[in-house]
Design an enzyme around this catalytic site. Structure first.
Site, PDB file in Angstrom:
ATOM      1  N   LYS A 269      38.018  46.772  57.069  1.00  7.46           N
ATOM      2  CA  LYS A 269      38.726  45.535  56.713  1.00  7.46           C
ATOM      3  C   LYS A 269      39.827  45.883  55.706  1.00  7.46           C
ATOM      4  CE  LYS A 269      39.118  42.242  54.192  1.00  7.46           C
ATOM      5  NZ  LYS A 269      40.413  41.879  53.590  1.00  7.46           N
TER       6      LYS A 269
ATOM      7  N   GLY B 291      37.821  48.179  45.318  1.00  8.24           N
ATOM      8  CA  GLY B 291      38.533  46.965  44.911  1.00  8.24           C
ATOM      9  C   GLY B 291      38.128  46.564  43.508  1.00  8.24           C
ATOM     10  N   SER B 292      38.124  45.254  43.249  1.00  9.97           N
ATOM     11  CA  SER B 292      37.903  44.781  41.886  1.00  9.97           C
ATOM     12  C   SER B 292      36.428  44.864  41.497  1.00  9.97           C
ATOM     13  CB  SER B 292      38.385  43.342  41.758  1.00  9.97           C
ATOM     14  OG  SER B 292      37.650  42.522  42.628  1.00  9.97           O
ATOM     15  N   THR B 293      36.196  44.977  40.199  1.00  7.45           N
ATOM     16  CA  THR B 293      34.823  45.045  39.697  1.00  7.45           C
ATOM     17  C   THR B 293      34.081  43.747  40.006  1.00  7.45           C
ATOM     18  OG1 THR B 293      35.509  46.575  37.994  1.00  7.45           O
ATOM     19  CG2 THR B 293      33.449  45.427  37.603  1.00  7.45           C
TER      20      THR B 293
ATOM     21  N   GLY C 253      33.020  43.861  43.558  1.00  8.53           N
ATOM     22  CA  GLY C 253      32.016  44.931  43.655  1.00  8.53           C
ATOM     23  C   GLY C 253      30.649  44.451  43.189  1.00  8.53           C
TER      24      GLY C 253
ATOM     25  N   GLU D 218      33.780  51.646  44.708  1.00  4.73           N
ATOM     26  CA  GLU D 218      34.769  52.298  43.843  1.00  4.73           C
ATOM     27  C   GLU D 218      35.586  51.182  43.224  1.00  4.73           C
ATOM     28  OE1 GLU D 218      37.723  53.399  42.250  1.00  4.73           O
ATOM     29  OE2 GLU D 218      38.589  54.089  44.140  1.00  4.73           O
TER      30      GLU D 218
ATOM     31  N   CYS E 129      43.656  52.759  40.368  1.00  2.00           N
ATOM     32  CA  CYS E 129      42.418  52.501  39.621  1.00  2.00           C
ATOM     33  C   CYS E 129      42.219  53.534  38.525  1.00  2.00           C
ATOM     34  CB  CYS E 129      41.225  52.464  40.555  1.00  2.00           C
ATOM     35  SG  CYS E 129      41.216  53.834  41.703  1.00  2.00           S
TER      36      CYS E 129
ATOM     37  N   GLU F 115      41.274  46.004  32.861  1.00  2.00           N
ATOM     38  CA  GLU F 115      42.148  46.704  33.804  1.00  2.00           C
ATOM     39  C   GLU F 115      43.393  45.842  34.049  1.00  2.00           C
ATOM     40  OE1 GLU F 115      40.912  47.118  37.978  1.00  2.00           O
ATOM     41  OE2 GLU F 115      41.470  49.226  37.784  1.00  2.00           O
TER      42      GLU F 115
HETATM   43  P1  NAI Z   1      39.727  42.351  45.559  1.00  8.23           P
HETATM   44  O1  NAI Z   1      38.555  43.110  45.062  1.00  8.23           O
HETATM   45  O2  NAI Z   1      39.617  40.875  45.687  1.00  8.23           O
HETATM   46  O3  NAI Z   1      40.163  42.908  47.005  1.00  8.23           O
HETATM   47  C1  NAI Z   1      39.851  44.173  47.531  1.00  8.23           C
HETATM   48  C2  NAI Z   1      39.385  44.030  48.978  1.00  8.23           C
HETATM   49  O4  NAI Z   1      38.146  43.320  49.003  1.00  8.23           O
HETATM   50  C3  NAI Z   1      40.324  43.247  49.891  1.00  8.23           C
HETATM   51  O5  NAI Z   1      40.300  43.821  51.181  1.00  8.23           O
HETATM   52  C4  NAI Z   1      39.685  41.862  49.914  1.00  8.23           C
HETATM   53  O6  NAI Z   1      40.010  41.110  51.053  1.00  8.23           O
HETATM   54  C5  NAI Z   1      38.228  42.199  49.890  1.00  8.23           C
HETATM   55  N1  NAI Z   1      37.345  41.156  49.354  1.00  8.23           N
HETATM   56  C6  NAI Z   1      37.658  40.140  48.493  1.00  8.23           C
HETATM   57  N2  NAI Z   1      36.569  39.387  48.231  1.00  8.23           N
HETATM   58  C7  NAI Z   1      35.547  39.924  48.931  1.00  8.23           C
HETATM   59  C8  NAI Z   1      34.153  39.603  49.067  1.00  8.23           C
HETATM   60  N3  NAI Z   1      33.601  38.591  48.410  1.00  8.23           N
HETATM   61  N4  NAI Z   1      33.378  40.373  49.870  1.00  8.23           N
HETATM   62  C9  NAI Z   1      33.907  41.437  50.508  1.00  8.23           C
HETATM   63  N5  NAI Z   1      35.213  41.780  50.438  1.00  8.23           N
HETATM   64  C10 NAI Z   1      36.026  41.045  49.646  1.00  8.23           C
HETATM   65  O7  NAI Z   1      40.950  42.740  44.633  1.00  8.23           O
HETATM   66  P2  NAI Z   1      42.336  41.928  44.417  1.00  8.23           P
HETATM   67  O8  NAI Z   1      42.072  40.478  44.220  1.00  8.23           O
HETATM   68  O9  NAI Z   1      43.244  42.306  45.489  1.00  8.23           O
HETATM   69  O10 NAI Z   1      42.817  42.549  43.029  1.00  8.23           O
HETATM   70  C11 NAI Z   1      42.298  42.047  41.808  1.00  8.23           C
HETATM   71  C12 NAI Z   1      42.140  43.151  40.789  1.00  8.23           C
HETATM   72  O11 NAI Z   1      41.206  44.119  41.245  1.00  8.23           O
HETATM   73  C13 NAI Z   1      43.404  43.945  40.514  1.00  8.23           C
HETATM   74  O12 NAI Z   1      44.215  43.306  39.604  1.00  8.23           O
HETATM   75  C14 NAI Z   1      42.838  45.241  40.002  1.00  8.23           C
HETATM   76  O13 NAI Z   1      42.558  45.115  38.625  1.00  8.23           O
HETATM   77  C15 NAI Z   1      41.535  45.397  40.765  1.00  8.23           C
HETATM   78  N6  NAI Z   1      41.679  46.310  41.933  1.00  8.23           N
HETATM   79  C16 NAI Z   1      41.115  47.554  41.854  1.00  8.23           C
HETATM   80  C17 NAI Z   1      41.295  48.452  42.894  1.00  8.23           C
HETATM   81  C18 NAI Z   1      40.734  49.823  42.852  1.00  8.23           C
HETATM   82  O14 NAI Z   1      41.306  50.721  43.452  1.00  8.23           O
HETATM   83  N7  NAI Z   1      39.605  50.047  42.215  1.00  8.23           N
HETATM   84  C19 NAI Z   1      42.092  48.118  44.064  1.00  8.23           C
HETATM   85  C20 NAI Z   1      42.589  46.758  44.085  1.00  8.23           C
HETATM   86  C21 NAI Z   1      42.390  45.920  43.029  1.00  8.23           C
END
Ligand code: NAI
Ligand code: MG
Length: 485
Positions: A189, A241-243, A246, A263, A297, A395
């Protein structure tokens, strides 16, 4: 003396040509080797964050679509992929790697169009590393008995993988390559704002005749990801993605037999000692936080400078910032591209100004004027902050560096460890003994010494504390995809 401002403003543009890049107006879901319409008929739009122009319509996968993708992955696992000899699976993975190399220019341009990162980065970092991850894991596919001597490594089955928008193709490669090498099939996804390189990868899978259903790609939002996580026939979940998300995934999976790796975020400390090579350290700092607009990240978003060199280092850093070129991601001279989305820009602005409200002092370079359309943020330094400030703890995922000083090695270690995260960090010093002492005591999955943001498919990557669970990359990255007997 050369006027750096003059230099950056008068640089002749060198935009990458986009004529040969083929994008469709709309993309469907990639299930069972074919592009299929979503059952709901719903779509989403992906834009170019540097211009706010629409690039394509992309299908929105609901629960029924996710079910179809997981079924396709299960059937492919049972009937095809698990029956192939290991070395035949390896050949497919090599083929994917080579095909990415052959089309690297097209992938790089689409990555920059869809996500806003400078072409120099997509061309020199994202796409070559994505190919390298497939090459590296292809090598393991028929050597699993050497990876796990004396044990039998069985595949788990279907892997559900959810990736973010900061390194779209590279994250897809990190996830798909080890899963396939260990004999699993995949439902992936991609993130809402950057689905296009994953969909191009689906076209590449068709072109290289990857058996149908071995990798399925479902675009959508958090609800699509959530449906994938909770699907009963998924054996392993891999999330970056976001904590916050996660943590919610961890709750959903508690008590189930599903394996998972998470991660999550980071707040890396970059520590500069008095005996460091300062000019190189400045390059490392710039690379660590301004690289990819700070959408990393493991970005070095906290700087700790030993007291005696603080003024000198800050002067050098500010001078270097004057020569950074911000603007058109497709221009080969560009150092800093567009912020990935309006949401992310809002978040960066809010956190940066919280720094100011809490008494911090903000410095922004004005080397370039920002384009009128699109989402942009000047590289920013925040000084006069303390450990409890939000910009030091949270972050920010943008080109914003919080700066503090320290006196002793012990103080640097204590400050570096004082956040909820533990993903990465960097140390600059001339003394090897100091490097070893400090890198051992910092609770971070990756520590760089006299460099920053260097990646290799053979090195494991992952975090302590709220930065996540498990490791990706290297031999360690195979463990989450096998059951050892
Ligand atoms: P997010 O964690 O919402 O999105 C990452 C992925 O998870 C996307 O594909 C999203 O569609 C999916 N997702 C969202 N909610 C979900 C759920 N409940 N169950 C399963 N999958 C889900 O991150 P977002 O909103 O794009 O960014 C927010 C913050 O997260 C950023 O400002 C940053 O601080 C952090 N982040 C950290 C990353 C990393 O590499 N560790 C990457 C992206 C964001
Ligand atoms: Mg986009």
């Amino acid at each position: 003396m050369v006027d750096l401002k003059d230099f950056t403003e008068n640089y002749a543009p060198a935009p990458e040509g986009v004529e040969h890049v083929k994008l469709k107006d709309s993309y469907h879901l990639f299930i069972n080797g074919e592009f299929q319409k979503p059952t709901s008929g719903k779509t989403m739009t992906t834009i170019n964050p540097a211009t706010e122009e629409k690039l394509a319509e992309v299908a929105f996968a609901d629960e029924q679509d996710v079910n179809a993708a997981v079924k396709s992955a299960r059937d492919a696992y049972t009937n095809i992929w698990s029956k192939l000899p290991q070395k035949e699976r390896g050949k497919y993975i090599y083929r994917i790697a080579r095909a990415i190399q052959e089309r690297s220019r097209e992938f790089a341009i689409i990555e920059s169009l869809d996500g806003g990162k400078p072409i120099r980065e997509s061309r020199d970092v994202d796409i070559p590393l994505a190919a390298a991850h497939f090459f590296y894991n292809a090598g393991w596919a028929d050597k699993l008995e050497y990876a796990f001597p004396g044990r039998k490594a069985n595949a788990l089955g279907v892997a559900g993988q959810i990736i973010p928008w900061n390194f779209p193709l590279l994250m897809a490669a990190w996830k798909i390559a080890p899963a396939l090498a260990c004999g699993n099939t995949v439902v992936l996804k991609p993130a809402e704002t950057t689905p296009l390189t994953a969909l191009k990868l689906a076209e590449l899978f068709q072109d290289i005749d990857l058996p149908p259903g071995v990798v399925n790609i479902v675009t959508g939002d958090g609800s699509t990801g959530s449906n994938l996580v909770s699907h009963p026939d998924v054996n392993k979940v891999a999330f970056t993605g976001s904590t916050a998300v996660g943590k919610s995934i961890k709750k959903t999976l508690a008590g189930t037999s599903k394996r998972y790796t998470l991660e999550l975020g980071g707040k890396a400390a970059h520590i500069i000692f008095e005996d460091a090579a300062l000019d190189q350290a400045v390059e490392g700092i710039v690379n660590g936080i301004f690289f990819n607009q700070g959408h990393v990240c493991c970005a070095g978003s906290r700087l700790y400078v030993q007291e005696g060199i603080q003024d000198e280092l800050l002067a050098k850093l500010k001078s270097r910032m004057e020569s950074l070129i911000i603007g058109d991601p497709l221009d080969k001279n560009t150092d800093i591209g567009a912020i990935n989305s309006k949401n992310q820009l809002d978040k960066i602005q809010e956190l940066t100004f919280s720094g100011k409200d809490q008494g911090g002092e903000i410095y922004q370079s004005d080397s370039c004027s920002l384009p009128e359309k699109g989402y942009w943020f000047h590289p920013t330094l925040i000084t006069n902050v303390s450990q409890s400030h939000r910009v030091v703890q949270e972050e920010i995922f943008g080109p914003v560096l919080a700066i503090q000083s320290f006196r002793t090695v012990e103080e640097a270690i204590e400050k570096a460890n004082n956040t909820p995260y533990g993903l990465s960090g960097g140390v600059w010093t001339d003394k090897g003994a100091k490097l070893f002492k400090i890198t051992k005591k910092i609770r971070a999955g990756v520590m760089w010494a006299n460099t920053f943001n260097k990646f290799d498919p053979a090195s494991p990557f992952g975090g302590y504390k709220e930065s996540g669970v498990g490791r990706e990359g290297g031999l360690h990255g195979l463990y989450p995809y096998v059951e050892l007997i």
